[in-house]
Design a protein around this motif. Structure first.
Motif, PDB file in Angstrom:
ATOM      1  N   ARG A 310     -25.335  71.903  29.836  1.00  0.00           N
ATOM      2  CA  ARG A 310     -25.908  71.033  28.544  1.00  0.00           C
ATOM      3  C   ARG A 310     -25.245  69.710  28.586  1.00  0.00           C
ATOM      4  N   LEU A 311     -24.774  69.223  29.407  1.00  0.00           N
ATOM      5  CA  LEU A 311     -24.178  68.010  29.211  1.00  0.00           C
ATOM      6  C   LEU A 311     -25.191  66.978  29.465  1.00  0.00           C
ATOM      7  N   THR A 312     -26.017  67.399  30.780  1.00  0.00           N
ATOM      8  CA  THR A 312     -26.979  66.229  31.138  1.00  0.00           C
ATOM      9  C   THR A 312     -28.107  66.878  31.706  1.00  0.00           C
ATOM     10  N   ASP A 313     -29.253  66.521  31.388  1.00  0.00           N
ATOM     11  CA  ASP A 313     -30.444  66.815  31.890  1.00  0.00           C
ATOM     12  C   ASP A 313     -30.893  65.493  32.956  1.00  0.00           C
ATOM     13  N   PHE A 314     -31.162  65.656  34.192  1.00  0.00           N
ATOM     14  CA  PHE A 314     -31.536  64.616  35.093  1.00  0.00           C
ATOM     15  C   PHE A 314     -33.294  64.832  35.219  1.00  0.00           C
ATOM     16  N   THR A 365     -26.996  66.952  26.095  1.00  0.00           N
ATOM     17  CA  THR A 365     -26.579  65.865  25.258  1.00  0.00           C
ATOM     18  C   THR A 365     -27.146  64.416  25.679  1.00  0.00           C
ATOM     19  N   TRP A 366     -27.025  64.383  27.133  1.00  0.00           N
ATOM     20  CA  TRP A 366     -27.528  63.299  27.555  1.00  0.00           C
ATOM     21  C   TRP A 366     -28.770  63.236  28.463  1.00  0.00           C
ATOM     22  N   ASN A 367     -29.882  62.560  28.336  1.00  0.00           N
ATOM     23  CA  ASN A 367     -31.366  62.711  29.223  1.00  0.00           C
ATOM     24  C   ASN A 367     -31.298  61.712  30.177  1.00  0.00           C
ATOM     25  N   VAL A 368     -31.231  61.840  31.379  1.00  0.00           N
ATOM     26  CA  VAL A 368     -31.026  60.705  32.544  1.00  0.00           C
ATOM     27  C   VAL A 368     -32.378  60.695  33.409  1.00  0.00           C
ATOM     28  N   LEU A 369     -32.869  59.486  33.273  1.00  0.00           N
ATOM     29  CA  LEU A 369     -34.110  58.947  34.064  1.00  0.00           C
ATOM     30  C   LEU A 369     -33.449  58.486  35.269  1.00  0.00           C
ATOM     31  N   ALA A 370     -33.612  59.123  36.470  1.00  0.00           N
ATOM     32  CA  ALA A 370     -33.054  58.478  37.882  1.00  0.00           C
ATOM     33  C   ALA A 370     -34.266  58.021  38.417  1.00  0.00           C
ATOM     34  N   GLN A 371     -34.449  56.656  38.480  1.00  0.00           N
ATOM     35  CA  GLN A 371     -35.637  56.180  38.990  1.00  0.00           C
ATOM     36  C   GLN A 371     -35.360  54.705  39.742  1.00  0.00           C
ATOM     37  N   GLN A 372     -36.690  54.266  40.015  1.00  0.00           N
ATOM     38  CA  GLN A 372     -36.454  52.882  40.881  1.00  0.00           C
ATOM     39  C   GLN A 372     -36.428  51.413  40.327  1.00  0.00           C
ATOM     40  N   ALA A 409     -38.262  57.506  20.841  1.00  0.00           N
ATOM     41  CA  ALA A 409     -37.945  57.156  19.735  1.00  0.00           C
ATOM     42  C   ALA A 409     -38.531  58.135  18.794  1.00  0.00           C
ATOM     43  N   ASP A 410     -39.637  58.462  18.972  1.00  0.00           N
ATOM     44  CA  ASP A 410     -40.398  59.358  17.790  1.00  0.00           C
ATOM     45  C   ASP A 410     -39.669  60.908  17.984  1.00  0.00           C
ATOM     46  N   ARG A 411     -39.748  61.371  19.071  1.00  0.00           N
ATOM     47  CA  ARG A 411     -39.395  62.650  19.509  1.00  0.00           C
ATOM     48  C   ARG A 411     -37.818  62.846  19.222  1.00  0.00           C
ATOM     49  N   ARG A 412     -36.794  61.695  18.878  1.00  0.00           N
ATOM     50  CA  ARG A 412     -35.557  61.590  18.929  1.00  0.00           C
ATOM     51  C   ARG A 412     -35.053  62.266  20.120  1.00  0.00           C
ATOM     52  N   VAL A 413     -35.345  61.892  21.187  1.00  0.00           N
ATOM     53  CA  VAL A 413     -34.742  62.313  22.557  1.00  0.00           C
ATOM     54  C   VAL A 413     -33.150  61.958  22.607  1.00  0.00           C
ATOM     55  N   PRO A 414     -32.325  62.829  22.591  1.00  0.00           N
ATOM     56  CA  PRO A 414     -30.842  62.676  22.492  1.00  0.00           C
ATOM     57  C   PRO A 414     -30.517  61.790  23.648  1.00  0.00           C
ATOM     58  N   ASN A 415     -30.030  60.540  23.394  1.00  0.00           N
ATOM     59  CA  ASN A 415     -29.186  59.695  24.374  1.00  0.00           C
ATOM     60  C   ASN A 415     -29.795  59.558  25.550  1.00  0.00           C
ATOM     61  N   PRO A 416     -31.039  59.057  25.638  1.00  0.00           N
ATOM     62  CA  PRO A 416     -31.679  58.655  27.088  1.00  0.00           C
ATOM     63  C   PRO A 416     -30.941  57.238  27.590  1.00  0.00           C
ATOM     64  N   VAL A 417     -30.881  57.795  29.195  1.00  0.00           N
ATOM     65  CA  VAL A 417     -30.011  56.858  29.957  1.00  0.00           C
ATOM     66  C   VAL A 417     -30.902  56.602  31.080  1.00  0.00           C
ATOM     67  N   VAL A 418     -31.409  55.307  31.539  1.00  0.00           N
ATOM     68  CA  VAL A 418     -32.077  55.107  32.715  1.00  0.00           C
ATOM     69  C   VAL A 418     -31.324  54.712  33.976  1.00  0.00           C
ATOM     70  N   LEU A 419     -31.200  55.231  34.956  1.00  0.00           N
ATOM     71  CA  LEU A 419     -30.511  54.681  36.135  1.00  0.00           C
ATOM     72  C   LEU A 419     -31.589  53.891  36.926  1.00  0.00           C
TER      73      LEU A 419
END
Length: 529
Positions: A310-314, A365-372, A409-419
């Motif tokens: 539950r720490l991160t979703d990739f 807790t963290w939602n990670v978008l691994a992209q280009q 922002a509207d769905r209040r997605v927790p802690n989005p991080v883009v790589l």
């Protein structure tokens, strides 16, 4: 037999080829990977040279399974890896110790010529959050030993995750020195965000090292180019240290490709799709990917989900295969009507809907978008003093990009991080729905990593550095040295360290931390650590 002539004659609108014919072409090639299911394989092959010259790798782990990979190639730069058309039996073992005294799984796999004598073993039934060692054997030859791990259970909250991300490793322009330090970092994971190989002909990009052959187009060409890269000892040593999640950008196929549109305006659309099928098959053969990623001709679903408890979703994305053509002729342009068109897309409708559905259901807790490509709406100066943006990056699909940030922002997605990778430079960007409005709230954080070697030795600051910082409030840091990004994630904080190499043009380069930034859970945006 498939009628290529009839298909060529039928080419028409919609990016040069109709939807119906595009799909039928894919169906015609879809049996290629299935040919790898041979009923008999040679159990006692004899090799004149080491068949494991490309090393071993693992990837796409979940809490109870992981993919183990190798490819038999005693002559990696020869057609077919120096092997004949017969399938070969490969034994594999997985153990809880490096000496293989505590064996937990073993079996045999078939390395078939139809799939370049590659092996993708799905090791199942493993302990969550556990390290393992693995190896392969073919005949009397034994592979190097690889180390891999499973992810924590989906309900667990781990104390920490350590991983690195990297991209852009042009073989001709520099050495893969960064991987030497990365191998000492004791990481749980690596993300590779694209440009794993470059398709250019020999000698185009410098002479630190030289590509083998002309610009690659055939399946054999792509296999040999991948083999040339993977034979690098620093690269295949890093693959053996921990599992990787991989995705592609453009150079795994063709520079600045956009769905079924080539950057070459006169390119034949059918030849282009045939080349893409070759690129996709070679990519699958050379990467530790699950069977669900098997290519179907010029189609291959690479976007997928992973996680670390539950720490991160990739969310591993593909911004090449489904995107619309770059607007304004792919030239840096103002955010005009063409760039802002709602029809422009990097994700395509199906992938975008999948991503939004995954973000809604995530309890990490963290939602990670691994992209280009860079998501920050970064403007540059132009000769006519107008601010312009890259049309190959997210500003070329500005409407879709802003809708995605608004959704978060509207769905209040927790802690989005883009790589992000792609642009051979380091950035830290605090993302807003519209980055041109600094008075609005920060929604997400983007960490952009530089290249491993593409571009040769970089510089500490790129040309126009002061202009970029003064006109783009979203940019917190920018640097153009080579290297990778090392990340430490806890339930409370995310820390990204920018690791840079002082020289990639000769052996012995040193890797040091250049800067570090931290994000506090619940507070979007990065601050200097």
């Amino acid at each position: 037999m498939f009628d290529y002539k009839r298909l060529n004659e039928a080419v028409k609108a919609e990016n040069g080829i109709s939807r119906r014919l595009f799909l039928s072409y894919g169906a015609a090639l879809s049996t290629l990977p299935l040919l790898g299911r041979a009923s008999w394989a040679n159990p006692s092959p004899v090799f004149q040279k080491d068949p494991f010259s490309l090393g071993v790798a693992s990837g796409d782990p979940d809490s109870t399974s992981v993919i183990l990979w190798t490819r038999l190639a005693p002559e990696p730069l020869q057609p077919h890896g120096g092997l004949g058309p017969q399938p070969i039996e490969v034994k594999w073992e997985l153990a809880e110790d490096e000496g293989f005294q505590k064996l937990v799984a073993s079996g045999t796999a078939q390395a078939t010529p139809q799939l370049g004598h590659s092996v993708h073993v799905e090791a199942k039934g493993l302990k969550p959050d556990h390290w393992y060692w693995y190896r392969f054997q073919a005949g009397d030859a034994v592979s190097p030993v690889g180390r891999t791990r499973t992810m924590p259970e989906t309900t667990a909250m781990p104390d920490q995750l350590k991983f690195a991300f990297a991209s852009c490793q042009n073989y001709e322009q520099g050495l893969f020195t960064a991987y030497e330090q990365m191998a000492q970092d004791d990481l749980d994971l690596v993300f590779h965000l694209g440009d794993y190989i470059y398709e250019y002909q020999s000698g185009r990009n410098g002479k630190i090292r030289t590509h083998f052959g002309p610009e690659i187009e055939s399946l054999g060409d792509y296999r040999i180019r991948h083999s040339q890269y993977r034979a690098d000892p620093l690269l295949h040593n890093m693959h053996a240290k921990c599992p990787w999640f991989v995705t592609w950008d453009d150079h795994e196929f063709d520079n600045n490709c956009a769905a079924d549109v080539s950057e070459e305006l006169d390119a034949d659309p059918i030849d282009y799709l045939l080349r893409r099928a070759n690129a996709y098959q070679a990519y699958y053969e050379m990467m530790p990917l699950r069977p669900g990623c098997l290519p179907q001709g010029p189609h291959m679903q690479l976007y997928r989900q992973g996680g670390f408890g539950r720490l991160t979703d990739f969310f591993v994305l593909d911004t090449r295969q489904y995107r619309s053509d770059q607007p304004n002729g792919d030239k840096k342009s103002p955010l005009n009507q063409s760039a802002m068109a709602c029809s422009n897309s990097l994700l395509g409708g199906k992938q975008r809907n999948w991503l939004q559905s995954q973000l809604i259901s995530s309890d990490a807790t963290w939602n990670v978008l691994a992209q280009q490509v860079m998501m920050g709406m970064v403007s540059f100066s132009s000769k006519d003093e107008e601010r312009v943006y890259s049309m190959d990056q997210w500003p070329g699909s500005a409407y879709e990009r802003m809708q995605l940030l608004q959704f978060m922002a509207d769905r209040r997605v927790p802690n989005p991080v883009v790589l992000t990778g792609d642009i051979h430079s380091n950035w830290v960007n605090n993302l807003r729905v519209d980055d041109r409005k600094p008075e609005t709230p920060v929604v997400a954080t983007e960490f952009v990593g530089t290249s491993i070697s593409s571009g040769g030795n970089g510089v500490e600051k790129r040309k126009g550095h002061a202009d970029i910082l003064s006109h783009n409030p979203c940019v917190q840091f920018q640097n153009s040295e080579r290297g990778y990004v090392r990340c430490t994630v806890t339930p409370k904080n995310w820390t990204s360290e920018y690791m840079v190499v002082d020289d990639v043009t000769r052996p012995g380069g040193h890797v040091t931390p250049r800067a570090a930034f931290v994000v506090e859970a619940g507070t979007p945006g990065a601050q200097p650590a």
